[in-house]
Scaffold this motif. Structure first.
Motif, short mmCIF file in Angstrom:
data_model
loop_
_atom_site.label_atom_id
_atom_site.label_comp_id
_atom_site.label_asym_id
_atom_site.label_seq_id
_atom_site.Cartn_x
_atom_site.Cartn_y
_atom_site.Cartn_z
N PRO A 334 0.83 -1.20 0.00
CA PRO A 334 0.00 0.00 0.00
C PRO A 334 0.87 1.26 0.00
CG PRO A 334 0.07 -0.98 2.19
CD PRO A 334 0.78 -1.93 1.26
N GLY A 335 0.27 2.41 -0.16
CA GLY A 335 1.01 3.66 -0.17
C GLY A 335 1.35 4.13 1.24
N GLU A 336 1.82 5.37 1.31
CA GLU A 336 2.20 5.95 2.60
C GLU A 336 1.02 5.94 3.56
OE1 GLU A 336 3.93 9.78 2.09
OE2 GLU A 336 5.43 9.09 0.64
N GLY A 337 1.31 5.51 4.79
CA GLY A 337 0.27 5.41 5.80
C GLY A 337 -0.43 4.06 5.82
N GLY A 338 -0.14 3.21 4.83
CA GLY A 338 -0.77 1.89 4.77
C GLY A 338 -0.22 0.93 5.81
N ASN A 339 -1.02 -0.04 6.17
CA ASN A 339 -0.63 -1.03 7.17
C ASN A 339 0.04 -2.23 6.50
OD1 ASN A 339 -1.78 0.46 9.30
ND2 ASN A 339 -3.81 -0.41 8.87
N VAL A 340 1.11 -2.70 7.13
CA VAL A 340 1.83 -3.87 6.61
C VAL A 340 2.22 -4.78 7.76
CG1 VAL A 340 2.76 -2.66 4.60
CG2 VAL A 340 4.06 -2.69 6.73
N ALA A 341 2.56 -6.01 7.38
CA ALA A 341 3.08 -7.00 8.33
C ALA A 341 4.54 -7.26 7.98
CB ALA A 341 2.27 -8.29 8.25
N VAL A 342 5.41 -7.18 8.97
CA VAL A 342 6.85 -7.30 8.77
C VAL A 342 7.32 -8.65 9.30
CG1 VAL A 342 9.12 -6.35 9.30
CG2 VAL A 342 7.17 -4.82 8.95
N THR A 343 8.14 -9.32 8.50
CA THR A 343 8.76 -10.57 8.92
C THR A 343 10.26 -10.35 9.06
OG1 THR A 343 7.12 -11.90 7.75
CG2 THR A 343 9.21 -12.98 8.31
N ILE A 344 10.82 -10.84 10.16
CA ILE A 344 12.27 -10.82 10.37
C ILE A 344 12.80 -12.23 10.18
CG2 ILE A 344 14.14 -10.36 12.02
CD1 ILE A 344 12.33 -8.30 13.36
N ALA A 345 13.81 -12.38 9.32
CA ALA A 345 14.34 -13.70 9.01
C ALA A 345 14.88 -14.39 10.25
CB ALA A 345 15.44 -13.58 7.97
N PRO A 346 14.77 -15.73 10.33
CA PRO A 346 15.30 -16.46 11.49
C PRO A 346 16.80 -16.20 11.67
CG PRO A 346 13.92 -17.89 10.13
CD PRO A 346 14.09 -16.62 9.36
N GLY A 347 17.20 -15.95 12.90
CA GLY A 347 18.61 -15.73 13.22
C GLY A 347 19.13 -14.36 12.83
N ALA A 348 18.24 -13.45 12.40
CA ALA A 348 18.69 -12.14 11.90
C ALA A 348 18.80 -11.08 12.98
CB ALA A 348 17.75 -11.65 10.81
N ILE A 349 18.39 -11.39 14.20
CA ILE A 349 18.47 -10.41 15.28
C ILE A 349 19.77 -10.61 16.05
CG2 ILE A 349 17.45 -9.65 17.46
CD1 ILE A 349 14.73 -10.17 16.33
N THR A 350 20.57 -9.53 16.14
CA THR A 350 21.84 -9.57 16.85
C THR A 350 21.76 -8.72 18.10
OG1 THR A 350 23.07 -9.86 14.79
CG2 THR A 350 24.32 -9.08 16.70
N VAL A 351 22.06 -9.29 19.25
CA VAL A 351 22.10 -8.56 20.50
C VAL A 351 23.45 -7.85 20.60
CG1 VAL A 351 22.01 -8.71 23.02
CG2 VAL A 351 20.55 -10.19 21.61
N LEU A 352 23.43 -6.54 20.85
CA LEU A 352 24.66 -5.74 20.92
C LEU A 352 25.09 -5.54 22.37
CD1 LEU A 352 23.60 -3.07 18.28
CD2 LEU A 352 25.09 -5.05 17.92
N ARG A 353 26.42 -5.38 22.52
CA ARG A 353 26.95 -5.21 23.87
C ARG A 353 26.66 -3.84 24.46
NH1 ARG A 353 31.78 -7.98 21.82
NH2 ARG A 353 31.73 -10.13 22.47
N ASP A 354 26.50 -2.85 23.59
CA ASP A 354 26.16 -1.51 24.10
C ASP A 354 25.29 -0.79 23.09
OD1 ASP A 354 27.96 -1.01 22.11
OD2 ASP A 354 29.38 0.08 23.36
#
Length: 354
Positions: A334-354
């Motif tokens: 959809p255009g600006e302001g439209g609603n979407v569902a976001v998927t994050i790939a498995p293993g793609a989140i990295t926890v940072l030390r700071d």
């Protein structure tokens, strides 16, 4: 090949003293393309100058092949340097520029000739050997500077942002060329740049520097996919930083979404910052299902090979999602302001030390 031990460099004294390097430690292997990467003023060129012998360390040691060279003058080190401005002799031919250093070393004429011919073949400049360097292009001048530095067969070649004066297309071509030369010669290359793409393209390992310190050393993939801290993640590539709560190997985002993560050593449960690369996400029109995150679209940017969607999560946090385009077009959104569902790939989140 090179061992840098607890090395500090201070310029000036008293109230005007400036610490350019602070207790730096690094090991560079033989036949390695090792890159010092960081913003202007981070200390990378200073460290290169210490290896070259143009500056002495204030404290610490620099060893080459196990031998401490910290106090040796530049001409007694088996090291050569390629500078940003190339420093060629414009009145000399290509071949004469390459031969110059060998002549200064007092090498026999037969050796000078054979080595010059070898270097001309290596950098693919045989046809231009009699042309003055003032009459050739910037990319060709860069090849001559490389050939001249390689001619004495140094154990280490130092390169101080040698591609910065070239246009984008030529710079990309020379990145591949530099890596080819390093592979063919087997010489250790130590390369200084602030350009992340150069570092990722050419390096065997990268040392990311900031404020006179080395923050992380690793392969291009390790640096990009598993940065140790926020500065490294932010400097290498585009990044999404999200607030989260960590508990027992699971992070919970502000909207309540949970993801399993690898927890870096020394990171305790509690509030953390996490990294998600834009290309490791995707968005589709509609409401979120299981494992998806709700967001609204701020802006959609088409850039040829990909479409970047600038999103706003329910928490108010921004998120960029980059999706590759196909001949059939990008994902139907959809255009600006439209609603979407976001998927994050498995293993793609990295926890940072700071």
């Amino acid at each position: 090949m090179i061992e840098i031990g607890n090395t500090t460099k201070v310029f000036g004294s008293g109230e005007t003293a400036f610490t350019a390097l602070r207790d730096v430690n690094a090991t560079i292997q033989g036949n390695e393309f090792f890159t010092l990467l960081g913003p202007s003023g981070c200390g990378k060129t200073t460290l290169l100058r210490l290896i070259a012998g143009f500056e002495p360390p204030t404290m610490g040691s620099i060893k080459l092949g196990g031998r401490d060279i910290s106090r040796l003058p530049p001409n007694q080190r088996p090291v050569n340097t390629v500078f940003q401005n190339y420093a060629l002799f414009p009145h000399m031919s290509v071949a004469q520029n390459i031969a110059f250093g060998l002549e200064m070393l007092g090498k026999p004429k037969s050796e000078i000739q054979s080595t010059t011919d070898e270097m001309l073949r290596l950098v693919q400049m045989e046809e231009l050997k009699d042309r003055r360097t003032s009459e050739i292009s910037g990319g060709q001048q860069q090849r001559v500077a490389l050939a001249r530095a390689l001619a004495p067969h140094p154990e280490v070649l130092l390169l101080d942002e040698p591609l910065s004066a070239l246009d984008l297309k030529l710079r990309k071509e020379m990145q591949i060329e530099l890596k080819r030369l390093q592979n063919e010669t087997g010489i250790t290359f130590v390369f200084v740049t602030h350009d992340q793409e150069e570092a990722l393209t050419m390096s065997d390992r990268i040392a990311v520097m900031n404020a006179g310190e080395i923050l992380q050393v690793g392969s291009p993939r390790e640096i990009y996919e598993r940065p140790s801290q926020r500065f490294v993640a932010n400097f290498i590539g585009e990044s999404n930083f999200l607030d989260a709560d960590l508990k027992g190997g699971t992070v919970t985002l502000a909207d309540g979404s949970t993801f399993s993560v690898d927890v870096p050593e020394g990171v305790a449960d509690g509030h953390v910052n996490v990294l998600v690369r834009p290309e490791h996400t995707s968005a589709r029109a509609g409401e979120p299902g299981e494992g998806e995150i709700a967001a609204t679209i701020d802006t959609i940017v088409y850039s040829g090979e990909a479409t970047t969607v600038h999103l706003r999560l329910a928490s108010g946090e921004p998120l960029k999602s980059r999706m590759g385009n196909t001949p059939q077009g990008s994902t139907d959104l959809p255009g600006e302001g439209g609603n979407v569902a976001v998927t994050i790939a498995p293993g793609a989140i990295t926890v940072l030390r700071d």
